[in-house]
Write a protein that holds these residues in place. Structure first.
Motif, short mmCIF file in Angstrom:
data_model
loop_
_atom_site.label_atom_id
_atom_site.label_comp_id
_atom_site.label_asym_id
_atom_site.label_seq_id
_atom_site.Cartn_x
_atom_site.Cartn_y
_atom_site.Cartn_z
N ASP A 1 0.82 -1.21 0.00
CA ASP A 1 0.00 0.00 0.00
C ASP A 1 0.85 1.26 0.00
N GLY A 2 2.19 1.08 -0.03
CA GLY A 2 3.09 2.22 -0.09
C GLY A 2 3.39 2.87 1.24
N LYS A 3 2.85 2.32 2.31
CA LYS A 3 3.05 2.92 3.63
C LYS A 3 4.24 2.34 4.37
N ASP A 4 4.86 1.29 3.80
CA ASP A 4 5.99 0.67 4.49
C ASP A 4 7.19 1.61 4.50
N PRO A 5 7.86 1.76 5.64
CA PRO A 5 9.08 2.57 5.68
C PRO A 5 10.21 1.84 4.99
N HIS A 6 11.32 2.52 4.77
CA HIS A 6 12.51 1.86 4.23
C HIS A 6 12.87 0.69 5.14
N SER A 7 13.21 -0.44 4.53
CA SER A 7 13.53 -1.61 5.34
C SER A 7 14.50 -2.52 4.61
N ILE A 8 15.22 -3.32 5.39
CA ILE A 8 16.07 -4.37 4.86
C ILE A 8 15.36 -5.70 5.11
N LEU A 9 15.21 -6.48 4.06
CA LEU A 9 14.63 -7.82 4.22
C LEU A 9 15.67 -8.74 4.85
N THR A 10 15.25 -9.47 5.86
CA THR A 10 16.15 -10.40 6.55
C THR A 10 15.44 -11.72 6.79
N THR A 11 16.20 -12.70 7.23
CA THR A 11 15.64 -13.97 7.65
C THR A 11 14.70 -13.77 8.84
N ASN A 12 13.83 -14.74 9.07
CA ASN A 12 12.98 -14.72 10.27
C ASN A 12 13.79 -14.97 11.53
N GLY A 13 14.95 -15.62 11.38
CA GLY A 13 15.77 -15.98 12.53
C GLY A 13 16.76 -14.90 12.91
N SER A 14 17.85 -15.32 13.53
CA SER A 14 18.86 -14.37 13.98
C SER A 14 19.62 -13.77 12.82
N ILE A 15 20.14 -12.58 13.01
CA ILE A 15 20.94 -11.92 11.98
C ILE A 15 22.31 -11.59 12.54
N SER A 16 23.25 -11.30 11.67
CA SER A 16 24.62 -11.04 12.09
C SER A 16 24.76 -9.64 12.67
N LYS A 17 25.86 -9.43 13.36
CA LYS A 17 26.18 -8.09 13.90
C LYS A 17 26.32 -7.09 12.75
N PHE A 18 26.88 -7.53 11.65
CA PHE A 18 27.00 -6.65 10.48
C PHE A 18 25.64 -6.14 10.04
N THR A 19 24.65 -7.04 9.93
CA THR A 19 23.31 -6.64 9.49
C THR A 19 22.66 -5.72 10.51
N GLU A 20 22.85 -6.00 11.79
CA GLU A 20 22.32 -5.13 12.84
C GLU A 20 22.88 -3.72 12.72
N ASP A 21 24.20 -3.63 12.53
CA ASP A 21 24.85 -2.32 12.44
C ASP A 21 24.43 -1.60 11.16
#
Length: 400
Positions: free
Chosen positions: A230-250
């Motif tokens: 609907d165009g209302k989503d903010p900018h986002s990074i798609l990630t796995t449902n599980g844990s993510i790396s420190k690099f992705t967090e930063d």
């Protein structure tokens, strides 16, 4: 319980259509998008056959999914602790029947199940038997696939390889979020993806239509059904449902982007096309069968799927090589050997795990990460690449 649905008829195998038209799903507009013209376009014809096959297989996949949670014997776990179901194996078998060795250069599928019986009921895989009602559904689907194979030319595709993930997002398929899984069928020429289809066999909600996208950049072909944002989503990074790396967090912090959790590489490509994520950045590995169809589709739609390593080091986009035999052609000395990419899992139990090498890593493991975006705006890409390079100087991507 998931109600089984009858899929809409596939598009006509020939003729032309341009632009997009509105269909209606579950209270939101569904965009049926495509540029079609199959005359003299062999990969387009191949994708149209694959699309018909996906719609045929969807009934069977839905039937397994509806029964899965009451009958856990229809699933198990592989050596790397990832999920495997009887649907994974049988969908791959059907795709291989549809695109046989004698008509294609090579075939690469995620599953390597043994003891497959599709000759007569009870049908079985690795000791898992299909219940009688599922057997009837499989038999009906297999009959359709055997008819479709007659429409695959015996000579045109001798230089084309087939890369398949029969159920991309099996964990989600096994844990009640099957709408995030997809059937991914990619076609390769000269070790690069040239055509593909990503098909979600489980609807978003009960009674809704199925979504998919097929594409071939070289032939100017795209066709699919998308559930547009609907165009209302903010900018986002798609990630796995599980844990993510420190690099992705930063990286999320640096860009001030939200995190959009989703399963399956193919599904994430669909989400990008639907405008439900800005970019998909993954440092921890997936495999060639996960990315082949996804890459072909997003490139046909004007987007990008590249190794993350080349974005990080040289601000360039570079594809993985897709080849069945031989060593991994996209090595990365920064990557770690893990249970997901090691050829010999016993290496991981040693006191000192060896460094990754062409000899010990799976030839199909994507150990250089992923950078994907539908948005090819130069300013947007510059912003994201700047952030990737800045963050990687202090927090290395966790390549694996």
């Amino acid at each position: 319980t998931l109600a089984l649905i009858s899929p809409p008829p596939p598009p006509p195998p020939s003729g032309t259509a341009t632009g997009s038209r509105l269909g209606f799903g579950f209270g939101v507009a569904m965009m049926v998008e495509g540029k079609e013209e199959s005359a003299g376009k062999p990969l387009t014809k191949l994708l149209q056959v694959a699309e018909k096959a996906c719609f045929a297989m969807a009934d069977f996949v839905q039937a397994v999914y509806a029964k899965l949670h009451g009958e856990r014997e229809l699933m198990n776990k592989k050596a790397d602790n990832s999920y495997f179901t009887i649907a994974d194996a049988l969908v791959q078998v059907m795709v291989r029947i549809l695109f046989p060795d004698e008509k294609f250069k090579e075939f690469c599928g995620e599953e390597s199940a043994k003891g497959i019986n599709i000759d007569k009921p009870p049908y079985s895989v690795d000791g898992m038997e299909l219940p009688k009602d599922l057997g009837a559904s499989f038999q009906k689907t297999l009959k359709k696939i055997r008819e479709l194979v007659k429409s695959v030319d015996a000579q045109l595709y001798r230089d084309i390889g087939v890369f398949v993930d029969p159920i991309d997002g099996t964990r989600e398929f096994c844990t009640g979020t099957g709408n995030q899984c997809s059937i991914c069928i990619g076609f390769v020429k000269n070790e690069l993806p040239v055509a593909g289809i990503v098909f979600r066999p489980i609807p978003e909600k009960e009674g809704a239509g199925l979504t998919f996208m097929a594409g071939c950049k070289a032939e100017g072909y795209t066709h699919g059904v998308l559930n547009k944002s609907d165009g209302k989503d903010p900018h986002s990074i798609l990630t796995t449902n599980g844990s993510i790396s420190k690099f992705t967090e930063d990286l999320l912090t640096e860009l001030k982007f939200g995190r959009y959790k989703a399963g399956g590489c193919g599904n994430k490509m669909m989400l990008l096309l639907e405008g439900k994520g800005s970019v998909y950045i993954q440092d921890r590995g997936v495999s060639r069968w996960d990315t082949c169809a996804a890459q072909a589709v997003i490139e046909a739609c004007g987007g990008i799927l590249s190794k993350l390593t080349t974005v990080e080091t040289s601000r360039t986009f570079e594809s993985y090589h897709y080849k069945v035999a031989g060593e991994n052609k996209d090595m990365n000395e920064k990557a770690c050997l893990t249970k997901f990419n090691a050829i010999d899992k016993s290496l991981l139990s040693q006191d000192s795990v060896p460094k990754i090498s062409a000899e010990n890593v799976n030839p199909q493991s994507n150990i250089c990460g992923i950078f994907a975006s539908k948005n090819n705006d130069k300013e947007f890409l510059k912003k994201v690449i700047d952030a990737v390079q800045k963050v990687s100087k202090t927090t290395s991507p966790q390549y694996s």
